[in-house]
Scaffold this active site. Structure first.
Site, PDB file in Angstrom:
ATOM      1  N   CYS A 392       0.812  -1.201   0.000  1.00 36.27           N
ATOM      2  CA  CYS A 392       0.000   0.000   0.000  1.00 36.27           C
ATOM      3  C   CYS A 392       0.859   1.271   0.000  1.00 36.27           C
ATOM      4  O   CYS A 392       1.339   1.684  -1.054  1.00 36.27           O
ATOM      5  CB  CYS A 392      -0.992  -0.036   1.153  1.00 36.27           C
ATOM      6  N   HIS A 522      -3.574  -4.905   0.455  1.00 31.87           N
ATOM      7  CA  HIS A 522      -2.999  -5.449   1.691  1.00 31.87           C
ATOM      8  C   HIS A 522      -3.098  -6.973   1.648  1.00 31.87           C
ATOM      9  O   HIS A 522      -4.009  -7.557   2.257  1.00 31.87           O
ATOM     10  CB  HIS A 522      -3.748  -4.897   2.906  1.00 31.87           C
ATOM     11  N   GLU A 524      -1.569  -9.105   3.143  1.00 32.06           N
ATOM     12  CA  GLU A 524      -1.377  -9.770   4.446  1.00 32.06           C
ATOM     13  C   GLU A 524      -2.704 -10.258   5.033  1.00 32.06           C
ATOM     14  O   GLU A 524      -2.729 -11.176   5.843  1.00 32.06           O
ATOM     15  CB  GLU A 524      -0.652  -8.831   5.433  1.00 32.06           C
TER      16      GLU A 524
HETATM   17  N1  GLN Z   1      -1.644   6.679   3.355  1.00 26.42           N
HETATM   18  C1  GLN Z   1      -1.844   6.001   2.122  1.00 26.42           C
HETATM   19  C2  GLN Z   1      -3.231   6.236   1.552  1.00 26.42           C
HETATM   20  O1  GLN Z   1      -4.129   6.619   2.251  1.00 26.42           O
HETATM   21  C3  GLN Z   1      -1.577   4.510   2.271  1.00 26.42           C
HETATM   22  C4  GLN Z   1      -2.533   3.808   3.156  1.00 26.42           C
HETATM   23  C5  GLN Z   1      -2.071   2.463   3.594  1.00 26.42           C
HETATM   24  O2  GLN Z   1      -0.888   2.151   3.554  1.00 26.42           O
HETATM   25  N2  GLN Z   1      -2.984   1.639   4.045  1.00 26.42           N
HETATM   26  O3  GLN Z   1      -3.447   6.034   0.383  1.00 26.42           O
END
Ligand code: GLN
Length: 549
Positions: A392, A522, A524
């Site tokens: 992400c 994500h 994970e």
């Molecule tokens: N801060 C980033 C966003 O909002 C990544 C978010 C995250 O890593 N879950 O896009």
């Protein structure tokens, strides 16, 4: 064989202290029932007012676990999903906030037909409605219900009341009370009094525990068993030892050695099924885990260090478990190495510690702190060909690193960090921008399952077993800027997965590197004990390769 007269309920409560691992106890019971061929689902009750965990700081609450349908839930939901190999809908994580919100909404709609709506009776009724929905929609043989907090807290009293009356009205239900037996240095022996008292506290609410699960540093002896049996009104064989173990994945077998699953089934009038193949698969997994001698060092560049290692591990729990699943599959031990992103910002020389890593993970995150340290880490991994997985924010920062250091766009950034950058390579989508302008923060990110189309022949596509369409869970507001995609995809950077409308970048990789992968998702959250997520699987294979070289 499924149950003819399901569902049966298993309620897990906690006493004496918090953080006893009720989630692991619940998950382990569920895993054992699944190993006998029953279908099992789980629900977590969180007594806080927040509608969900999404607005809480990771250091406050640990990881926010994202469900397939976009729920931002308690990290215990992740334990259930991993142990039971299920995907739970978001309403399986209930909070006081949700319960009151729905009762109040119904009252405003005149659904109570002029009655006085009261805490006592209408709130427990709403809790029961929600629990029954978990059972009906999943058609599970067994529903595990974990009540957050500790018995005796004001906060969970209405939830316990709902469960007490559900049993009274005939729901087949067993109560498992998880207690703690301390061994004070000065006493030199394990003490059972706090456990007795908390069991009585449960009695005062009208609930009798059927089983006591005793958390302690050591197994409990027969003297303690007899005492607890006598004073807590539980048969001696129903007092289960649950001492500290090296791995949470050993808990199911610790329980089965004490016949906990069989005793539970008996209590619920179920003749136990024989074990299925899943039992054997778990045994093989445990054998591989225990046989692993060689270790691989996986660096995680974190930023929640301020509150110590414990909070840190809670903040990245699904990432840690996903690493373990992949490592045990390859019969290696994970050696997780915590890297504070901020340290590299203050002392640039420190960065050479990354040379000791066999692979690096740049996990998700929010806000500006630690960002420059993470970008330095990515640069180091790229230049030194250390396997890297960006999750992400990790993908977004990899694109920023590429733009700055390879394309020479020196001030390239995300508009999350610098609104005035002349190269907004990561930007907020217009639909998200509107939400922030109206302070609409709760459950408003791009959440849950989204599909991606993968480029045939790419590393990412190969990792996903040559599937060209994949789905993973998301939680973010920002994206690689769709307007800059064509300018960015050059000099080694490859966008190997896009949203089906080709607007959003979902996966990246580098053609000039042995394993440099980033995902906007994500992965994970979908890693399972017996089915590691493909990206983690690939990272660990690359780490083993680097180590053996
Ligand atoms: N801060 C980033 C966003 O909002 C990544 C978010 C995250 O890593 N879950 O896009």
């Amino acid at each position: 064989m499924p149950l003819q007269n399901g569902p049966k309920w298993i309620v897990v409560t906690g006493g004496v202290i918090s953080s006893l691992g009720k989630g692991i106890v619940s998950s382990s019971i569920g895993a054992l029932l699944k190993m006998r061929g029953y279908s099992v689902t789980a629900a977590k009750i969180d007594p806080y007012i927040n509608i969900d965990a999404g607005t809480m700081r990771p250091t406050e609450h640990g990881e926010v676990f994202v469900t397939f349908d976009g729920g931002e839930t308690d990290q215990d939901m992740g334990n259930y999903e991993r142990f039971l190999d299920v995907a739970l809908p978001k309403y399986h994580n209930m909070t006081t906030g949700q319960v009151y919100r729905d009762v109040i909404n119904r009252e405003r709609n005149l659904e109570y037909q002029g009655k006085c709506v009261e805490v006592m009776v209408h709130i427990p009724q709403e809790i029961q409605r929600r629990l029954k929905m978990c059972a009906e929609n999943t058609k599970a043989d067994f529903v595990l219900v974990e009540v957050g907090g500790t018995v005796g807290d004001y906060q969970n009293i209405l939830f316990l009341e709902a469960l007490r009356t559900m049993k009274l009205k005939g729901a087949p239900m067993a109560f498992v009370h998880v207690v703690y037996l301390p061994t004070p240095k000065t006493a030199g022996e394990m003490k059972s009094k706090p456990a007795q008292q908390s069991s009585r506290e449960l009695n005062s609410i009208g609930i009798q525990a059927d089983f006591l699960v005793c958390r302690a540093s050591e197994p409990i002896d027969d003297v303690r068993k007899e005492k607890l049996s006598l004073f807590c009104n539980v048969y001696p064989e129903d007092v289960i030892s649950c001492q500290d173990l090296n791995s949470i994945y050993d808990v199911p077998f610790l329980f089965s050695a004490q016949k906990f699953d069989e005793l539970l089934l008996k209590k619920l009038d179920v003749v136990p099924n024989a074990h299925t193949d899943e039992f054997k698969k778990w045994e093989e997994f445990i054998a591989k885990k225990n046989a692993a001698k060689e270790s691989v060092r996986i660096g995680i560049v974190g930023k929640y260090f301020a509150s110590g290692n414990f909070a840190l591990e809670d903040s990245y729990i699904s990432v840690i478990e996903a690493i373990k699943h992949a490592c045990f599959k390859h019969s290696v031990k994970p050696d997780i190495f915590w890297i504070s992103a901020q340290d590299f910002e203050t002392n640039k020389k420190e960065i050479n510690v990354l040379q000791t890593c066999d692979a690096i993970i740049v996990p998700g995150g929010f806000g500006a702190s630690g960002i420059e340290g993470k970008i330095l880490t990515i640069k180091y991994a790229r230049e030194n060909k250390i396997p890297l997985l960006g999750l992400c924010y990790g993908l977004q920062l990899s694109v920023i690193e590429h733009a700055r250091n390879i394309l020479g766009w020196n001030d390239a950034n995300s508009t999350e960090i610098n609104k005035d950058t002349t190269h907004p390579v990561v930007d907020i989508l217009p639909e998200q921008k509107k939400k922030l302008e109206t302070n609409d923060y709760g459950a408003s990110m791009r959440l849950g399952n989204y599909p991606a189309n993968l480029v045939k022949g790419s590393l990412v596509c190969k990792l996903y077993n040559n599937e060209e369409k994949v789905v993973e869970r998301h939680r973010h507001r920002y994206e690689v800027n769709p307007e800059l995609v064509s300018q960015l995809e050059t000099k080694g950077l490859v966008f190997s997965g896009m949203s089906p409308d080709r607007r959003l970048v979902e996966y990246i990789e580098r053609s000039d590197h042995p394993f440099f992968v980033g995902t906007q998702a994500h992965p994970e959250f979908t890693s399972r004990i017996l089915r590691p997520n493909p990206l983690f699987d690939g990272l660990i294979s690359a780490a083993i390769e680097r180590k053996r070289k």
